[in-house]
Design a protein around this motif. Structure first.
Motif, short mmCIF file in Angstrom:
data_model
loop_
_atom_site.label_atom_id
_atom_site.label_comp_id
_atom_site.label_asym_id
_atom_site.label_seq_id
_atom_site.Cartn_x
_atom_site.Cartn_y
_atom_site.Cartn_z
N ALA A 14 0.84 -1.20 0.00
CA ALA A 14 0.00 0.00 0.00
C ALA A 14 0.87 1.24 0.00
CB ALA A 14 -0.91 -0.01 1.23
N ASP A 15 0.27 2.37 -0.36
CA ASP A 15 1.01 3.62 -0.39
C ASP A 15 1.53 3.99 0.99
OD1 ASP A 15 0.57 3.88 -3.06
OD2 ASP A 15 -0.91 5.49 -2.90
N VAL A 16 2.78 4.46 1.02
CA VAL A 16 3.38 4.99 2.25
C VAL A 16 2.98 6.46 2.37
CG1 VAL A 16 5.54 5.51 3.43
CG2 VAL A 16 5.29 3.38 2.14
N THR A 17 2.46 6.84 3.51
CA THR A 17 1.88 8.19 3.63
C THR A 17 2.45 9.00 4.78
OG1 THR A 17 0.10 7.31 5.02
CG2 THR A 17 -0.32 7.41 2.65
N THR A 18 3.56 8.57 5.37
CA THR A 18 4.05 9.25 6.57
C THR A 18 4.58 10.66 6.28
OG1 THR A 18 6.08 7.97 6.24
CG2 THR A 18 4.57 7.22 7.95
N GLY A 19 5.50 10.84 5.36
CA GLY A 19 6.04 12.15 5.07
C GLY A 19 7.21 12.52 5.95
N ALA A 20 6.99 13.39 6.92
CA ALA A 20 8.05 13.86 7.82
C ALA A 20 7.57 13.73 9.26
CB ALA A 20 8.40 15.31 7.51
N PRO A 21 8.48 13.82 10.24
CA PRO A 21 8.04 13.81 11.63
C PRO A 21 7.05 14.93 11.92
CG PRO A 21 10.42 13.50 11.49
CD PRO A 21 9.94 13.86 10.12
N SER A 22 6.29 14.79 12.97
CA SER A 22 5.25 15.78 13.29
C SER A 22 5.80 17.05 13.92
CB SER A 22 4.21 15.15 14.22
OG SER A 22 4.83 14.70 15.42
N SER A 23 7.00 16.97 14.46
CA SER A 23 7.57 18.16 15.09
C SER A 23 9.09 18.13 14.94
CB SER A 23 7.20 18.22 16.58
OG SER A 23 7.73 17.12 17.28
N SER A 24 9.67 19.31 15.11
CA SER A 24 11.10 19.44 14.91
C SER A 24 11.59 20.67 15.66
CB SER A 24 11.43 19.59 13.42
OG SER A 24 12.78 19.94 13.22
N PRO A 25 12.85 20.68 16.11
CA PRO A 25 13.39 21.93 16.65
C PRO A 25 13.54 22.94 15.51
CG PRO A 25 15.12 20.29 16.41
CD PRO A 25 13.83 19.58 16.14
N PRO A 26 13.66 24.22 15.84
CA PRO A 26 13.89 25.22 14.78
C PRO A 26 15.14 24.89 13.98
CG PRO A 26 13.41 26.27 16.89
CD PRO A 26 13.62 24.81 17.18
N GLY A 30 9.83 6.44 -5.28
CA GLY A 30 10.00 7.77 -4.72
C GLY A 30 9.35 8.01 -3.38
N GLY A 31 8.68 7.01 -2.81
CA GLY A 31 8.13 7.18 -1.48
C GLY A 31 6.63 7.33 -1.40
N ASP A 32 5.91 7.45 -2.52
CA ASP A 32 4.44 7.53 -2.56
C ASP A 32 3.88 8.84 -2.00
OD1 ASP A 32 4.31 4.94 -3.59
OD2 ASP A 32 4.09 4.03 -1.62
N VAL A 33 4.71 9.72 -1.50
CA VAL A 33 4.24 10.93 -0.86
C VAL A 33 5.25 12.04 -1.15
CG1 VAL A 33 5.41 10.47 1.33
CG2 VAL A 33 3.36 11.88 1.32
N ASP A 34 4.79 13.28 -1.16
CA ASP A 34 5.70 14.41 -1.38
C ASP A 34 6.41 14.72 -0.06
OD1 ASP A 34 7.04 16.69 -2.08
OD2 ASP A 34 5.30 17.71 -2.95
N TYR A 35 7.42 13.92 0.24
CA TYR A 35 8.13 14.09 1.51
C TYR A 35 8.89 15.41 1.55
CZ TYR A 35 12.06 12.26 -1.25
OH TYR A 35 13.00 12.06 -2.21
N GLU A 36 9.34 15.90 0.39
CA GLU A 36 10.04 17.18 0.38
C GLU A 36 9.14 18.30 0.88
OE1 GLU A 36 11.86 17.96 -3.35
OE2 GLU A 36 13.01 16.09 -3.39
N ALA A 37 7.91 18.32 0.40
CA ALA A 37 6.95 19.33 0.87
C ALA A 37 6.69 19.17 2.36
CB ALA A 37 5.65 19.21 0.08
N ALA A 38 6.63 17.91 2.83
CA ALA A 38 6.40 17.68 4.26
C ALA A 38 7.53 18.24 5.10
CB ALA A 38 6.23 16.19 4.51
N TYR A 39 8.77 18.08 4.63
CA TYR A 39 9.91 18.62 5.38
C TYR A 39 9.94 20.15 5.31
CZ TYR A 39 11.99 14.09 6.37
OH TYR A 39 12.22 12.83 6.86
N ARG A 40 9.57 20.72 4.18
CA ARG A 40 9.53 22.19 4.11
C ARG A 40 8.54 22.75 5.11
NH1 ARG A 40 9.43 20.98 -1.64
NH2 ARG A 40 11.52 21.27 -2.51
N THR A 41 7.41 22.07 5.23
CA THR A 41 6.42 22.49 6.24
C THR A 41 6.98 22.31 7.65
OG1 THR A 41 4.58 21.89 4.79
CG2 THR A 41 4.12 22.05 7.14
N LEU A 42 7.64 21.18 7.89
CA LEU A 42 8.22 20.91 9.20
C LEU A 42 9.24 21.98 9.57
CD1 LEU A 42 8.63 18.79 11.57
CD2 LEU A 42 10.48 17.85 10.17
N TRP A 43 10.09 22.34 8.61
CA TRP A 43 11.17 23.29 8.86
C TRP A 43 10.77 24.75 8.68
CZ3 TRP A 43 14.53 19.87 5.18
CH2 TRP A 43 14.98 18.75 5.89
#
Length: 380
Positions: free
Chosen positions: A62-74, A364-377
């Motif tokens: 099935a598609d992987v949908t995690t993306g990035a962690p939910s929180s991160s330090p600045p 490629g991961g089934d999800v736009d992980y790059e966008a998820a990290y940009r949001t995280l950061w």
């Protein structure tokens, strides 16, 4: 290791083109008959484990949908980091490193890459070259910390933070469990589940394990352990090898194993790069129609699966995703936090022909992980 991972013992030369998996091959060891899986269970036993394995297989496809962690330090400012892949010529080493370079630049860090050039000596030299540039951090890719301990000791003396991607846990660096130990184990156990479903719970397996890389112990062990849970499955022979004789000895070994066990229906080897050697050995004696399993999800393996070239399935890591998560780990270290959450999002995809039809090149991961990290950061 395109496999992930991986680097051999000091001074030995790895193969190219797997997830962070370089390979080693020395003279082949004596055949080892496994006593852990006997194949004597009932039809009810077979039906039960097939049902369980089928559910795991479907979930892994099935598609992987995690993306990035939910929180991160600045994002920590004004950092200079250097990426050192085992070899820029290796897809499994270079792809995560290039992705990490992109991720670092995305958050405003100064970043560059130095080629590890295949061997422990050149990788030691690459780390020392990096240290001469006075970076804040270094990320290595598919390099065993033990093989570059001298350079890593110098990095620690200089206060340079080091992440060793696609390497087993090591006290020589600040973090090295990405992908995690559990992810490496999952990449092996899912292949066993796939074989169980394909053979209706009657696996008769030949197994080949490369002893040159620590991270492959977890993958191989998980494959074997899962089959041992199957009362109606048999591991007919479990052999070890290393890389230097891969082209010649492994095909011959596969041929010999197949001739000793003509009723086998499954053959496993630790990584995709070695699958062509397995297929060569099988074809030399006219053996076809077997379940052939590798791991790492290299583009060559996915093409082979997609086109019906002899490989049945692989378990894949998204290589670019690993690079972005490595940068996340390093940022957490700079911020004085645990890097472990960075590795928790890296999943494993089980790819057979039905899945490979929709993949061009690497998974490629089934999800736009790059966008998820940009949001995280909070960048971009």
């Amino acid at each position: 290791m395109n496999t992930h991972h991986l680097r051999p013992a000091r001074g030995r030369r790895p193969a190219r083109g797997l997830l962070a998996v370089g390979l080693l091959v020395t003279p082949l060891l004596a055949a080892c008959q496994s006593a852990g899986a006997g194949g004597g269970g009932s039809d009810a036993d077979a039906a039960a484990i097939v049902k369980e394995s089928d559910a795991r297989v479907k979930a892994a496809m099935a598609d992987v949908t995690t993306g990035a962690p939910s929180s991160s330090p600045p994002v920590q400012k004004d950092k200079f980091v250097i990426m050192i892949p085992c070899s820029v010529a290796s897809e499994g080493c270079a792809q995560p490193a290039r992705a990490a370079l992109d991720a670092a630049e995305e958050i405003g860090w100064r970043a560059q890459m130095i080629d590890g050039k295949d061997t422990a000596d050149t990788q030691n030299a690459a780390v020392r070259q990096a240290l001469a540039l006075k970076p804040d951090g270094i990320i290595t890719f598919a390099i065993n910390p033990k093989t570059i301990q001298g350079a890593l000791d110098e990095a620690r003396r200089q206060g340079v933070k080091v992440v060793a991607s696609s390497a087993t846990k090591s006290d020589l660096v600040d973090f090295s469990d990405n992908p995690s130990t559990e992810a490496w184990k999952l990449s092996g156990s899912l292949l066993a589940d796939y074989a169980i479903t394909r053979t209706k719970g009657r696996v008769k397996a030949l197994v080949l394990h490369d002893t040159g890389f620590d991270v492959l112990v977890d993958r191989h062990g998980a494959f074997v352990d899962r089959l041992r849970e199957c009362k109606t499955c048999t591991i007919q022979e479990d052999q070890t090898f290393t890389f230097s004789d891969l082209a010649n000895s492994v095909p011959r070994l596969v041929q010999q194993m197949a001739q000793r066990h003509p009723d086998f229906n499954t053959i496993y080897i630790d990584y995709d790069y070695a699958v062509p050697a397995v297929l060569q050995g099988l074809r030399s004696i006219g053996t076809e129609g077997k379940v052939v399993l590798g791991s790492d999800g290299t583009s060559a393996a996915i093409q082979l699966i997609r086109e019906g070239g002899g490989q049945s399935a692989t378990t894949a890591f998204a290589l670019g995703w690993i690079g972005w998560s490595d940068v996340d780990a390093l940022n957490r270290i700079f911020a004085g936090e645990s890097p472990e959450p960075a590795a928790e999002v890296i999943g494993v995809k089980l790819i057979d022909q039905s899945i490979a039809q929709d993949i061009d090149g690497l998974w490629g991961g089934d999800v736009d992980y790059e966008a998820a990290y940009r949001t995280l950061w909070k960048v971009g």
